[in-house]
Structures are given as structure tokens and as C-alpha cells.
Design an enzyme around this catalytic site. Structure first.
Site, short mmCIF file in Angstrom:
data_model
loop_
_atom_site.label_atom_id
_atom_site.label_comp_id
_atom_site.label_asym_id
_atom_site.label_seq_id
_atom_site.Cartn_x
_atom_site.Cartn_y
_atom_site.Cartn_z
N ALA A 1 0.84 -1.21 0.00
CA ALA A 1 0.00 0.00 0.00
C ALA A 1 0.87 1.25 0.00
O ALA A 1 0.50 2.29 0.55
CB ALA A 1 -0.92 -0.01 1.21
N ALA A 2 2.06 1.16 -0.61
CA ALA A 2 2.99 2.28 -0.55
C ALA A 2 3.01 3.12 -1.82
O ALA A 2 3.64 4.17 -1.86
CB ALA A 2 4.39 1.76 -0.25
N ARG B 1 -2.51 8.02 -10.73
CA ARG B 1 -3.58 8.00 -11.72
C ARG B 1 -4.96 8.31 -11.11
O ARG B 1 -5.90 8.61 -11.82
CB ARG B 1 -3.61 6.64 -12.43
N GLN C 1 8.27 1.63 3.14
CA GLN C 1 9.08 1.63 1.92
C GLN C 1 9.32 3.11 1.62
O GLN C 1 8.42 3.81 1.16
CB GLN C 1 8.30 0.97 0.77
N ASP D 1 -4.89 -2.17 -3.68
CA ASP D 1 -5.89 -1.50 -4.53
C ASP D 1 -6.83 -2.49 -5.22
O ASP D 1 -7.39 -2.19 -6.27
CB ASP D 1 -5.20 -0.59 -5.56
N GLU E 1 4.61 -6.52 -18.26
CA GLU E 1 3.88 -5.32 -17.86
C GLU E 1 3.49 -4.51 -19.09
O GLU E 1 4.23 -4.47 -20.07
CB GLU E 1 4.76 -4.47 -16.94
N ASN F 1 -6.89 1.85 -10.37
CA ASN F 1 -5.85 2.83 -10.68
C ASN F 1 -6.44 4.21 -10.96
O ASN F 1 -5.74 5.20 -10.89
CB ASN F 1 -5.04 2.38 -11.90
N SER G 1 -45.51 25.77 24.47
CA SER G 1 -45.07 26.14 23.12
C SER G 1 -44.23 27.41 23.15
O SER G 1 -44.49 28.33 23.92
CB SER G 1 -46.29 26.39 22.22
C1 UD1 Z 1 0.32 -4.21 -10.83
C2 UD1 Z 1 1.09 -5.36 -11.49
C3 UD1 Z 1 0.36 -5.78 -12.74
C4 UD1 Z 1 -1.06 -6.17 -12.40
C5 UD1 Z 1 -1.79 -5.08 -11.63
C6 UD1 Z 1 -3.07 -5.65 -11.09
C7 UD1 Z 1 3.48 -5.05 -10.98
C8 UD1 Z 1 4.77 -4.60 -11.51
N1 UD1 Z 1 2.44 -4.93 -11.81
O1 UD1 Z 1 0.34 -3.13 -11.74
O2 UD1 Z 1 1.01 -6.88 -13.35
O3 UD1 Z 1 -1.75 -6.48 -13.59
O4 UD1 Z 1 -1.01 -4.63 -10.52
O5 UD1 Z 1 -3.86 -4.69 -10.47
O6 UD1 Z 1 3.41 -5.49 -9.86
N2 UD1 Z 1 3.10 -0.42 -4.48
C9 UD1 Z 1 3.97 -0.31 -3.43
N3 UD1 Z 1 5.24 0.14 -3.66
C10 UD1 Z 1 5.68 0.46 -4.91
C11 UD1 Z 1 4.77 0.34 -5.99
C12 UD1 Z 1 3.49 -0.11 -5.74
O7 UD1 Z 1 3.63 -0.60 -2.29
O8 UD1 Z 1 6.86 0.85 -5.04
C13 UD1 Z 1 1.72 -0.89 -4.21
C14 UD1 Z 1 0.65 0.11 -4.60
O9 UD1 Z 1 0.25 0.90 -3.49
C15 UD1 Z 1 -0.50 -0.77 -5.06
C16 UD1 Z 1 0.18 -2.05 -5.51
O10 UD1 Z 1 1.49 -2.03 -5.01
O11 UD1 Z 1 -1.38 -1.08 -3.99
C17 UD1 Z 1 0.23 -2.16 -7.04
O12 UD1 Z 1 0.87 -1.04 -7.59
P1 UD1 Z 1 0.31 -0.30 -8.88
O13 UD1 Z 1 1.22 0.84 -9.18
O14 UD1 Z 1 -1.12 -0.02 -8.74
O15 UD1 Z 1 0.57 -1.45 -9.96
P2 UD1 Z 1 -0.16 -1.64 -11.34
O16 UD1 Z 1 0.45 -0.73 -12.33
O17 UD1 Z 1 -1.62 -1.63 -11.19
CA CA Z 2 -2.98 -1.15 -9.47
#
Ligand code: UD1
Ligand code: CA
Length: 466
Positions: free
Chosen positions: A25-26, A31, A88, A118, A170, A242, A419
Site C-alpha cells: 500500500a505504498a 492515476r 518503503q 488496490d 507489464e 488505478n 409552546s
Molecule cells: C500491478 C502489477 C500488474 C497487475 C496489476 C493488477 C506489478 C509490476 N504490476 O500493476 O502486473 O496487472 O497490478 O492490479 O506489480 N506499491 C507499493 N510500492 C511500490 C509500488 C506499488 O507498495 O513501489 C503498491 C501500490 O500501493 C499498489 C500495488 O502495489 O497497492 C500495485 O501497484 P500499482 O502501481 O497499482 O501497480 P499496477 O500498475 O496496477
Molecule cells: Ca494497481
């Protein structure tokens, strides 16, 4: 060519592994275009990540760790101080986020489930099926896949001949041909811990500068390790949020699910589509919800109530057999058989005893009304205590604020407030006293006496009325 491999859940007869859950959740969530961290945006009134945590906790993990990043204080405060958090400090990608937890994972742990914060629609049943699959084969990785008509935004599943898994690509680095693939990675994984930690080190930065957790699939395959996938038939469950549009989509799915649950539990909804129930609300059997009714936050509603139309109740307790029409109730307690409305407003700190009647245009704040109190028309009670069976006449006002401080009004049992009485606080009206219509009461009124006039004078009740 687009590949969408079918699959099915296989339940092995296996003992359940001791497992840990890591919830990521970091991320910055750019977006969603918000000043608030994405993972805290509510779905059915509860932060999206709290839904993920709830589904995982229902499986009984040995430990659950939430990885938080920027503005982590806000995230921790919302998700709850009782959870275990790891920071993180730089958002270098999902693989990097998982790595931050290594020293916190206990030695006894035999499997690590990684979830994204998410994806609030995931259910306990699907996570449980994944865990069974993992325990049956003990591969290096077990992860979920799903098929989407529009796979935009998700990592695509690359398969070779015989449907053999080859990796996840990706979207940011996928070719046009790969982008056409409809089988996607919704982001639910279970890893073998012994294999995971050294393997994470081998992930290289992607062309966009992030360490992708998804690259770990290729690391496993390169070493000849087993990778298992499980197809989630219901791709609504795996929606990743997202954007605000996806947030609205998740909201609709979650609201429907909640309505379904309460309909099955014996609650009547005249029009489910205009009935809005937050995730943490609870409702008793045979309660009827009329259209345009909102039950929010930690609200608890009893049995056989009739709520609505046009009613909003937030963080309140409503006893059995209450009836509320076109009204707003916030942080209040209503004991059983209260009836209210239309057009009344109960504000924080209101406590209405059994059988209280609040009619139209009543407002109550930070006040306790004893059982049987009747307040039928156009009144305001603030910072007051009202005894049992008192009558609050039309247009009664507690003048509780002198411009600087709030003061209390105490009204005894069976008092009759005439009243249009102004009760200038602090003031006490003794038991069974009466006030005359239009009186302005600036001093205490003894029990069983009568106060009348402006400012009010007191005479014993035995004397004849003015
Ligand atoms: C990610 C997946 C993708 C998948 C999609 C599904 C990767 C590289 N990609 O992409 O394959 O289809 O989810 O929903 O994993 N987060 C951190 N630290 C970071 C980056 C992200 O904690 O440095 C957390 C975010 O808060 C989020 C989750 O990881 O809850 C996913 O990150 P997000 O950037 O939403 O990844 P997607 O691009 O959706
Ligand atoms: Ca995501």
C-alpha cells in the site's frame, strides 16, 4: 495471438500451511489524481485496502504486514494502529516493496501471500482456493490469473506451447502483440519464502526504472522451478483500482454485494438500487428500508424498523421497531420504538430513550431524552438532559450558547414545556413543572411550579394559571 487459457480450481487434500500476508500500500497512486493516498479512498465507506486486509485476515494468517510509503501516518491512522506496518521510503516498485518486509517475516512461516492494496473486491473464498492450490503442489509461486475483454493496464500472461507459463509482461514494456493478450495478472501471489528472498535480489530494474514483482515469474522458470496459476472465473473480484472510474466500478460491485447479503439475511428493500449500505453496517431481521436511504459507517440497526424514505443514518445505533422518515441521524443512539420525522436531525451525542417521539423539524445535539419524551414540532434541544415522559412543546429552544460557552439545560421527569419556550441555559426545570407559552426562562424553575412571561416568573402550580 491472444491466449486465454481456461483453468479450474483444484482442491488438494492438504494441511494448511503457516503463512504470512504482505499487503502493498505504498504506491503513489498518481492515476487517481488525488491529494489523499489512493489506498485510503473508500469503497462502500471503508478504505479500499481495509477490504483486502479483511479478506486476508479471515484466512487466519500467522502475521499480516502492510507496506506503507509516503504519507504513511495517514494510512496507518486510517487502517488502524493495531496492524503491523513496514515502510518503503522510496517507491521503487512492487518487488522492492516486498523486499522491505524480509526481516519482519517470522521463521515459522511456510508460505507468503502478497496482495495489492488496490484490489478491494477480492474474496476470502478465492484467496483460500489459491492457498489450497499452493499447499497441494508447494511450487515456488502460485498466482491468480483472469481473463478480461479489455486487458488495458494489467500485466499480460505470456504462455508458450501447451499453455506453458513463460512469464508476465507489464503493459509499459509490452509489444502490441502482447498487449492483445486477454489473460492478465490481477496481482495475487503465494511464494515459498526460502526461495523468494534470494530470488527477489535477482530482479533487475525495468526500462521504466521500477523493480517489478511480476519479473519473479521468469526468475523461477529460468531455474526450472514450478509455477502454478489459478484462473479466477469472476474477473469482477480481481479489479485493480488505478483511476476514479475504476473506483466507481468497484463501488458499484461492492454495494450490490452488500445489498445481496442483507436481502438474504431478511432485510426488505423497496428499491435496492436506491438503498446505500456501508460495508460495516449491520441490520436486524424484518427491517424495511424505503428508497433513498443511506446507512453509513459503523451503524447498527435493530429488528422490525422502518427506515426512509429519504433517510441518512451515520455511525449510530438504532434499536428495534424504530420508525424514521426523511431524517438525518449522526453519531446518535436511539433506543427501541423511537419514531421520528419527517425532516428531523439528530446530531452527535444524541441519546433517545425508548418510545421517544420526534416529529417534524426537530434538532437534538449532545442531549439525552428519557423514555417517552414527546417533541413534536420545530424544536431545538442542545446540551440538555430531559427526564422521562416530558413534553417539549412546539417551537421550544434551548438557548445553550451565550456567544462564548455552551451551557446545559436539565428538564425533569414529566415536565410540560409550553409552546415557544426559550430555555436560557444554564437552567433547571424541576420535575412536573410547567412553562407557559412564549415564556423566556432565565432562572431555575422549582418542581411542580409554573414559569410564565418574559423573563419568566415562577408561581406554585396550585395557584391558578395566569
Ligand atoms: C500491478 C502489477 C500488474 C497487475 C496489476 C493488477 C506489478 C509490476 N504490476 O500493476 O502486473 O496487472 O497490478 O492490479 O506489480 N506499491 C507499493 N510500492 C511500490 C509500488 C506499488 O507498495 O513501489 C503498491 C501500490 O500501493 C499498489 C500495488 O502495489 O497497492 C500495485 O501497484 P500499482 O502501481 O497499482 O501497480 P499496477 O500498475 O496496477
Ligand atoms: Ca494497481
Amino acid at each position: 495471438m491472444a491466449v486465454c487459457a481456461p483453468g479450474s480450481f483444484v482442491f488438494g487434500e492438504v494441511s494448511i500451511l503457516k503463512f504470512a500476508v504482505i499487503v502493498l500500500a505504498a504506491g503513489e497512486g498518481t492515476r487517481v489524481n488525488s491529494r489523499k493516498p489512493k489506498v485510503l479512498h473508500p469503497v462502500a465507506g471503508t478504505p479500499m485496502t481495509a477490504h483486502v486486509i479483511q479478506a486476508a485476515e479471515a484466512l487466519g494468517p500467522r502475521q499480516l504486514i502492510v507496506v506503507v510509503g509516503r504519507e504513511s501516518e495517514e494510512v496507518k491512522a486510517s487502517l488502524g494502529p493495531e496492524l503491523a506496518y513496514v515502510e518503503q521510503s522510496e517507491q521503487l516498485g512492487t518487488a522492492h516493496a516486498v523486499q522491505q518486509t524480509q526481516s519482519n517475516i517470522r521463521d515459522e512461516v511456510e508460505a507468503i501471500m502478497v496482495l495489492y492494496g488496490d484490489t478491494p473486491l477480492i474474496t476470502q473464498a478465492t484467496l483460500s482456493a489459491m492457498r489450497e492450490r499452493h499447499a497441494a503442489g508447494r511450487p515456488a509461486i502460485t498466482f491468480l490469473t483472469t481473463c478480461l475483454e479489455d486487458p488495458t493496464g494489467y500485466g499480460r500472461i505470456i504462455r508458450g506451447q501447451d499453455n506453458r507459463m513463460m512469464g508476465i509482461v507489464e503493459e509499459a514494456v509490452a509489444t502490441d502483440e502482447q498487449k492483445a493478450i486477454q489473460e492478465v495478472n490481477p496481482g495475487f501471489y503465494i511464494f515459498d519464502p526460502e526461495w523468494l528472498w534470494p530470488s527477489l535480489e535477482r530482479i533487475e530494474t525495468s526500462p521504466v526504472g521500477e523493480y517489478y514483482l511480476t519479473d519473479i515469474v521468469e526468475v523461477a522458470l529460468a531455474d526450472g522451478h514450478k509455477v502454478e496459476t489459478l484462473l479466477a472465473e469472476n474477473s469482477r473480484e480481481t479489479l485493480g483500482i488505478n483511476t476514479r472510474a475504476q473506483l466507481a466500478e468497484a463501488e458499484a460491485v461492492m454495494r450490490d454485494r452488500i445489498r445481496r447479503r442483507w436481502l438474504d439475511a431478511g432485510v426488505t428493500m423497496i428499491d435496492p438500487s436506491s438503498t446505500w449500505i456501508d460495508a460495516d453496517v449491520s441490520i436486524g431481521i424484518d427491517t424495511i428500508l424505503y428508497p433513498d436511504t443511506y446507512l453509513q459507517g459503523q451503524t447498527v440497526v435493530g429488528e422490525r424498523c422502518t427506515l426512509g424514505p429519504g433517510t441518512l443514518i451515520r455511525d449510530s445505533r438504532v434499536g428495534d421497531e424504530c420508525k424514521i422518515v426523511f431524517s438525518v441521524v449522526e453519531e446518535a443512539v436511539l433506543e427501541e420504538s423511537v419514531d421520528m420525522g419527517p425532516y428531523s436531525h439528530m446530531r452527535p451525542g444524541t441519546h433517545l430513550g425508548r418510545g421517544v417521539h420526534i416529529g417534524n423539524f426537530g434538532e437534538v445535539k449532545n442531549s439525552t431524552l428519557g423514555p417517552g419524551v414527546r417533541m413534536g414540532h420545530f424544536s431545538y434541544l442542545g446540551d440538555a438532559t430531559v427526564g422521562a415522559d416530558a413534553n417539549i412543546g412546539a417551537g421550544t429552544i434551548t438557548c445553550n450558547y451565550d456567544g462564548e460557552k455552551k451551557h446545559r439545560t436539565v428538564i425533569g421527569d414529566r415536565v410540560f414545556v409550553g409552546s415557544d419556550t426559550m430555555l436560557v441555559a444554564p437552567v433547571n426545570i424541576g420535575v412536573e413543572a410547567r412553562t407557559g407559552a412564549g415564556s423566556v426562562v432565565t432562572r431555575d424553575v422549582p418542581p411542580r411550579s409554573l414559569a410564565y412571561g418574559v423573563p419568566a416568573r415562577v408561581r406554585d402550580k396550585e395557584d391558578s394559571d395566569p
